[in-house]
Design an enzyme around this catalytic site. Structure first.
Site, PDB file in Angstrom:
ATOM      1  CG  ASP A  88      44.640 103.009  -6.762  1.00 50.83           C
ATOM      2  OD1 ASP A  88      43.412 102.772  -6.720  1.00 50.83           O
ATOM      3  OD2 ASP A  88      45.126 103.920  -7.456  1.00 50.83           O
ATOM      4  CB  VAL A  90      44.250  98.124 -11.067  1.00 48.42           C
ATOM      5  CG1 VAL A  90      43.657  99.430 -11.566  1.00 48.42           C
ATOM      6  CG2 VAL A  90      44.956  97.388 -12.200  1.00 48.42           C
ATOM      7  CG  ASP A  91      51.185  99.235 -11.014  1.00 47.95           C
ATOM      8  OD1 ASP A  91      51.091 100.037 -11.972  1.00 47.95           O
ATOM      9  OD2 ASP A  91      52.267  98.917 -10.511  1.00 47.95           O
ATOM     10  CG  ASP A  92      46.167 100.341 -16.542  1.00 49.92           C
ATOM     11  OD1 ASP A  92      46.651  99.410 -17.204  1.00 49.92           O
ATOM     12  OD2 ASP A  92      45.439 101.212 -17.047  1.00 49.92           O
ATOM     13  CB  THR A  96      46.855 107.220 -10.756  1.00 49.92           C
ATOM     14  OG1 THR A  96      46.080 107.358 -11.944  1.00 49.92           O
ATOM     15  CG2 THR A  96      46.130 107.887  -9.608  1.00 49.92           C
ATOM     16  CD1 TRP A 145      37.048  96.653 -17.905  1.00 53.48           C
ATOM     17  CD2 TRP A 145      38.827  97.988 -18.110  1.00 53.48           C
ATOM     18  NE1 TRP A 145      36.790  97.808 -17.194  1.00 53.48           N
ATOM     19  CE2 TRP A 145      37.868  98.651 -17.300  1.00 53.48           C
ATOM     20  CE3 TRP A 145      40.048  98.642 -18.361  1.00 53.48           C
ATOM     21  CZ2 TRP A 145      38.075  99.920 -16.758  1.00 53.48           C
ATOM     22  CZ3 TRP A 145      40.253  99.905 -17.821  1.00 53.48           C
ATOM     23  CH2 TRP A 145      39.277 100.536 -17.045  1.00 53.48           C
TER      24      TRP A 145
HETATM   25  P1  G4P Z   1      47.681 103.496 -12.041  1.00 54.60           P
HETATM   26  O1  G4P Z   1      48.630 104.623 -11.753  1.00 54.60           O
HETATM   27  O2  G4P Z   1      47.046 102.965 -10.788  1.00 54.60           O
HETATM   28  O3  G4P Z   1      48.267 102.453 -12.921  1.00 54.60           O
HETATM   29  O4  G4P Z   1      46.425 104.065 -12.771  1.00 54.60           O
HETATM   30  P2  G4P Z   1      46.213 104.674 -14.236  1.00 54.60           P
HETATM   31  O5  G4P Z   1      46.476 106.116 -14.120  1.00 54.60           O
HETATM   32  O6  G4P Z   1      46.933 103.912 -15.259  1.00 54.60           O
HETATM   33  O7  G4P Z   1      44.664 104.331 -14.357  1.00 54.60           O
HETATM   34  C1  G4P Z   1      43.719 105.137 -14.935  1.00 54.60           C
HETATM   35  C2  G4P Z   1      42.351 104.805 -14.409  1.00 54.60           C
HETATM   36  O8  G4P Z   1      41.914 103.585 -15.007  1.00 54.60           O
HETATM   37  C3  G4P Z   1      42.274 104.578 -12.913  1.00 54.60           C
HETATM   38  O9  G4P Z   1      41.016 105.052 -12.460  1.00 54.60           O
HETATM   39  C4  G4P Z   1      42.309 103.063 -12.787  1.00 54.60           C
HETATM   40  O10 G4P Z   1      41.674 102.644 -11.612  1.00 54.60           O
HETATM   41  C5  G4P Z   1      41.518 102.662 -14.002  1.00 54.60           C
HETATM   42  N1  G4P Z   1      41.790 101.298 -14.462  1.00 54.60           N
HETATM   43  C6  G4P Z   1      42.898 100.864 -15.101  1.00 54.60           C
HETATM   44  N2  G4P Z   1      42.779  99.578 -15.434  1.00 54.60           N
HETATM   45  C7  G4P Z   1      41.573  99.170 -14.981  1.00 54.60           C
HETATM   46  C8  G4P Z   1      40.865  97.920 -15.037  1.00 54.60           C
HETATM   47  O11 G4P Z   1      41.334  96.910 -15.560  1.00 54.60           O
HETATM   48  N3  G4P Z   1      39.623  97.896 -14.475  1.00 54.60           N
HETATM   49  C9  G4P Z   1      39.062  98.986 -13.892  1.00 54.60           C
HETATM   50  N4  G4P Z   1      37.856  98.850 -13.378  1.00 54.60           N
HETATM   51  N5  G4P Z   1      39.706 100.184 -13.818  1.00 54.60           N
HETATM   52  C10 G4P Z   1      40.949 100.267 -14.357  1.00 54.60           C
HETATM   53  P3  G4P Z   1      40.906 106.448 -11.702  1.00 54.60           P
HETATM   54  O12 G4P Z   1      41.072 107.561 -12.671  1.00 54.60           O
HETATM   55  O13 G4P Z   1      41.857 106.425 -10.547  1.00 54.60           O
HETATM   56  O14 G4P Z   1      39.422 106.416 -11.209  1.00 54.60           O
HETATM   57  P4  G4P Z   1      38.754 105.758  -9.920  1.00 54.60           P
HETATM   58  O15 G4P Z   1      37.897 104.648 -10.453  1.00 54.60           O
HETATM   59  O16 G4P Z   1      39.830 105.245  -9.028  1.00 54.60           O
HETATM   60  O17 G4P Z   1      37.998 106.843  -9.294  1.00 54.60           O
HETATM   61 MG    MG Z   2      41.865 105.176  -8.939  1.00 55.46          MG
END
Ligand code: G4P
Ligand code: MG
Length: 152
Positions: A88, A90-92, A96, A145
């Protein structure tokens, strides 16, 4: 929230510098988490010659909080004898990723799981990773971000 821009050059360099860690782990499959993990996983395949699978998840808003994970697509392979590397961007919050790991164990009987992310944000996480999970992040970053080149 402060924004930090990443170029494709920076991303490809991070992957080039860290791909050997994936090869050392030697997974049978690379599994991208769509959408954010798609481009990183494709770039990884330039260095790691393994079959590439995709699962797609989306976090959606429940009462304005992004807190429900929706499965768009999953795979039905039996992974009990396979080593997988989940990719993936990012590990935010880890929400997910945590969901994904639990589901690979439950649905696919996965026992050997690795995680690869470009950026790990230094912050409190909602999910915890078990000790048996191989974890690779290209870099640890502040909780800003990140604007990826594919966001633009
Ligand atoms: P994690 O388990 O990977 O930490 O993900 P988390 O659920 O915390 O993240 C929620 C959504 O926010 C994810 O998108 C993640 O990619 C996106 N996100 C978090 N921080 C950032 C950032 O700094 N920049 C960007 N661009 N995105 C971030 P998602 O729901 O998986 O959507 P998708 O874009 O992968 O389709
Ligand atoms: Mg994602």
């Amino acid at each position: 929230m402060k924004k930090v821009n990443y170029s494709y050059d920076k991303i490809t360099q991070l992957i080039k510098d860290n791909a050997h860690k994936i090869n050392n782990y030697n997974p049978d499959y690379i599994i991208a988490i769509g959408g954010g993990g798609l481009i990183p996983a494709r770039l990884i395949r330039n260095y790691v010659k393994k079959p590439l699978y995709v699962v797609t998840l989306s976090l959606y808003d429940d009462d304005k909080i992004k807190d429900t994970v929706e499965i768009i697509q999953w795979i039905d392979n039996d992974l009990s004898e396979k080593k997988i590397m989940i990719v993936d961007e990012v590990d935010d919050t880890r929400k997910t990723l945590d969901f994904c790991i639990k589901r690979f164990k439950l649905i696919n009987n996965a026992k050997n799981i690795g995680i690869f992310v470009l950026q790990n944000k230094i912050k409190e996480k909602l999910g915890q990773l078990d000790d048996d999970i191989k974890y690779i992040s290209c870099e640890n970053v502040q909780d800003d971000w990140i604007v990826y080149p594919w966001d633009l």
